[in-house]
Design a protein around this motif. Sequence first.
Motif, short mmCIF file in Angstrom:
data_model
loop_
_atom_site.label_atom_id
_atom_site.label_comp_id
_atom_site.label_asym_id
_atom_site.label_seq_id
_atom_site.Cartn_x
_atom_site.Cartn_y
_atom_site.Cartn_z
N MET A 1 0.66 -1.36 -0.11
CA MET A 1 -0.03 -0.02 0.09
C MET A 1 0.73 1.21 -0.17
O MET A 1 0.33 2.45 -0.30
N SER A 2 2.01 1.16 0.18
CA SER A 2 2.92 2.44 0.27
C SER A 2 3.06 2.96 -0.92
O SER A 2 2.97 2.32 -1.88
N LEU A 3 3.31 4.18 -0.89
CA LEU A 3 3.73 5.10 -2.05
C LEU A 3 4.99 5.86 -2.20
O LEU A 3 5.64 5.89 -1.40
N VAL A 4 5.31 6.12 -3.59
CA VAL A 4 6.59 6.92 -3.69
C VAL A 4 6.15 8.14 -4.20
O VAL A 4 5.45 8.13 -5.48
N ALA A 5 6.65 9.09 -3.70
CA ALA A 5 6.11 10.49 -4.32
C ALA A 5 7.40 11.34 -4.97
O ALA A 5 8.45 11.29 -4.15
N GLN A 6 7.21 11.53 -6.19
CA GLN A 6 8.40 12.25 -7.03
C GLN A 6 7.91 13.78 -6.94
O GLN A 6 7.05 14.15 -7.44
N LEU A 7 9.03 14.57 -6.60
CA LEU A 7 8.97 16.08 -6.20
C LEU A 7 9.86 16.53 -7.23
O LEU A 7 11.08 16.42 -6.94
N VAL A 8 9.54 17.58 -8.21
CA VAL A 8 10.50 18.07 -9.03
C VAL A 8 10.47 19.47 -8.66
O VAL A 8 9.49 20.26 -8.88
N TYR A 9 11.78 19.92 -8.34
CA TYR A 9 11.80 21.26 -7.88
C TYR A 9 12.66 22.06 -9.13
O TYR A 9 13.76 21.69 -9.59
N ASP A 10 12.44 23.14 -9.44
CA ASP A 10 13.05 24.31 -10.56
C ASP A 10 14.15 24.81 -9.30
O ASP A 10 13.67 25.99 -8.62
N MET A 11 15.34 24.98 -9.49
CA MET A 11 16.51 25.28 -8.77
C MET A 11 16.76 26.53 -9.63
O MET A 11 17.72 27.34 -8.93
N GLY A 12 16.48 26.98 -10.85
CA GLY A 12 16.81 28.16 -11.38
C GLY A 12 16.38 29.29 -10.77
O GLY A 12 17.11 30.39 -10.77
N LEU A 13 15.26 29.36 -9.97
CA LEU A 13 14.87 30.61 -9.33
C LEU A 13 15.66 31.11 -8.45
O LEU A 13 16.10 32.11 -8.06
N GLN A 14 16.10 30.08 -7.51
CA GLN A 14 16.95 30.30 -6.39
C GLN A 14 18.29 30.70 -6.93
O GLN A 14 18.86 31.57 -6.29
N HIS A 15 18.94 30.04 -7.87
CA HIS A 15 20.23 30.68 -8.54
C HIS A 15 20.17 31.89 -8.88
O HIS A 15 21.15 32.77 -8.80
N ALA A 16 19.02 32.45 -9.55
CA ALA A 16 18.93 33.63 -10.12
C ALA A 16 18.86 34.85 -8.86
O ALA A 16 19.52 35.72 -9.01
N GLU A 17 18.17 34.34 -7.67
CA GLU A 17 18.09 35.26 -6.65
C GLU A 17 19.57 35.37 -5.94
O GLU A 17 19.86 36.34 -5.49
N ILE A 18 20.38 34.23 -6.02
CA ILE A 18 21.69 34.30 -5.55
C ILE A 18 22.51 35.19 -6.18
O ILE A 18 23.22 35.80 -5.81
N ASN A 19 22.65 35.05 -7.74
CA ASN A 19 23.12 35.99 -8.46
C ASN A 19 23.02 37.50 -8.10
O ASN A 19 23.73 38.33 -8.40
N GLN A 20 21.70 37.87 -8.06
CA GLN A 20 21.20 39.17 -7.81
C GLN A 20 21.71 39.67 -6.68
O GLN A 20 22.39 40.65 -6.29
N ILE A 21 21.74 38.89 -5.42
CA ILE A 21 22.26 39.17 -4.10
C ILE A 21 24.07 39.24 -4.49
O ILE A 21 24.40 40.44 -3.84
N PHE A 22 24.59 38.49 -5.17
CA PHE A 22 26.06 38.77 -5.22
C PHE A 22 26.28 39.93 -6.08
O PHE A 22 27.34 40.76 -5.73
N VAL A 23 25.68 40.47 -7.14
CA VAL A 23 25.64 41.69 -7.67
C VAL A 23 25.55 42.71 -6.93
O VAL A 23 26.27 43.72 -7.03
#
Length: 650
Positions: free
Chosen positions: A298-320
Amino acid sequence: MKQPSKNLSRYFSVSRYLMVSILAIIIIIISVFSAFSYFGAKENLVSKNQALQQETEKSIVQSVILADRGMQLFDATFDAKMERGFDDFIAEYERCQGNPEGMNLERLKQQLEAKNEGSFDLYIINAEGVVEYTTCAHDRGLDFKQWPEVYQSITALREGDAFSADRIVYGFNPAGELRKFAYMPTGDHRYLLELSLTSDSFEPERLAISFAQISEDLVDLNPNLLSIVFYDSTGKTTHVSQKKGEKGYQWDPAVREHVVDVYENKTSLEVQDEEHEILVRYLYIDLSGGDYVSSSQMSLVAQLVYDMGLQHAEINQIFVSHLMITMLAIVTGIFVAFGSSRYISRPINEIVEDTTIIAEGDLDHSIRPTKGLEFEKLERGINTMVARLKDTVHRLKESEDRIKEYTGHLEDMVAERTADLQKSNEEMNLYLNILSHDVRVSQTITASYLALLKKSLSGKDEHVADHALKELESCIDVIHNVDLIRSIFAEESILLPVLLDDVIERSVHRHPDLQMHATPGGAIVLADDLLIEVFNAIIELIAKHAGREVAIEITSREKDGWCEVSISENGPYLPEFMQEHPHHHFGTGHMHLSGRALGSSIARLLVARYGGTIRTEERIQGQPSEGMTVIFTLSTAHIEPDAHEGPKTG
């Protein structure tokens, strides 16, 4: 050769050195603060995203578990109907005398469907876990050994006697529909009968309590979450939630392998796609609780797909932004360093010269007056510091002299007090020895007169004299015990190897009027000449407590570096026999139990002196009238095989 050096020093003045130093410090400080600020902002952003990710995953797991519990309640509403369906199934099996080939399963199927709403299928599973007979053609020959946990469950049901209802599941047929399963063993335990029910109400009712809507909301609320896909134990996709406009995650061709790996290992898995800036998390959702056959599936496996591009863009903005602020601060620091160095460098040389003179040991030299409020304060501060330093040095010398004087007097006082204490102790021991000797002489003379008087008396008078003689002997024992306790506290304990059997034998010979038996154990323990007093004290206590007619047995055994000595008697059990009474400490309390108190105190003190413990217990557990056992432990001695001198005999 010196002219270039003069020209070089003229171009590189103290002011320029100071300016370069201040500028370097400003650049370092600004860079460090900027770096800390950048990494702090970056870590804060990553932490927030991770917290959001963890909350999302936690919400998914909780929503699936809650939905599954609701489905369990819904599934249980069909248990009674399934159990009634086995009445005709069992009756048909018994009619055919346990021969499934003679059973008309199709007729039974029609009877069940006529009595109940929904579509039924019948299965007969043999002892090998194979569906041998069934009304469902595509399940005929299904071998449950492919799923060991399921096979183990149905085998236990076949060997048992109870009805068991299962969950509403798709079964092991990938193209199957939702079915409710139930099981009942045959009376001869050769087969396991199985019923399945299919109803049009299964799908809409289960959708009403599904976790699909929650997963859709989570995808919309988390900006980094692209999709959530759920897989069952067969790798089949049960539900997909994704952002609008997304086509789903197509990068990793080994998705099914990841799902199987997570399901088998019952753990989470994380897959990075650096090229597409994608993070895929596989979560194992444990729904295996309960005694259902399909619980393990009965157990299930959940696949979660995350877009890390938003986080990388924010990190680049903080760096600049931090880089621009850092450059602006450095430019400002150049002007500050230039002005500060010009102002500070003028009086520095004078201060350096004066401080150098003071550092060389001339504490009477003072700092020359300089221009500027700050340098004037520095001048006063250094002069004050030098004055305090001179005063401190002077006081330290005086303190050193006083300490030397006090140390000499203190040693004399300690030596004098030590001599007085030693003299007082020797006088006290002398008086106690004289007193003890005189008391013993008086007791011996009195005992002799009483013995002579007893021979000349008869009847009641003889009984009184005999009682007085016994009391006098008790007093002699008390004096002996007091002297023994004095020696315990007065003498320093030096433990040597001692033959335990020799000590026990001498103690037995000392009490010829008692019925005693000792079993040799061959143990060698660490003790001294007072070890025999432990046995004498315990034996005398037993004789006073249980009478001179008591039978006493002494045994010993070695275990884990210790020797356990047991002294058993067949008199009544007294729990507080060897316990320390709160008023029996030396120098305080009452004396009406002093005989037993002194004897038990001697035994406890000596056993503690040897590093052991002492206790009492019933000789026969649960029968206190059968006597008691006094048990104490002694540390065993390890004698080297080539030792020239053997152990003491005690």
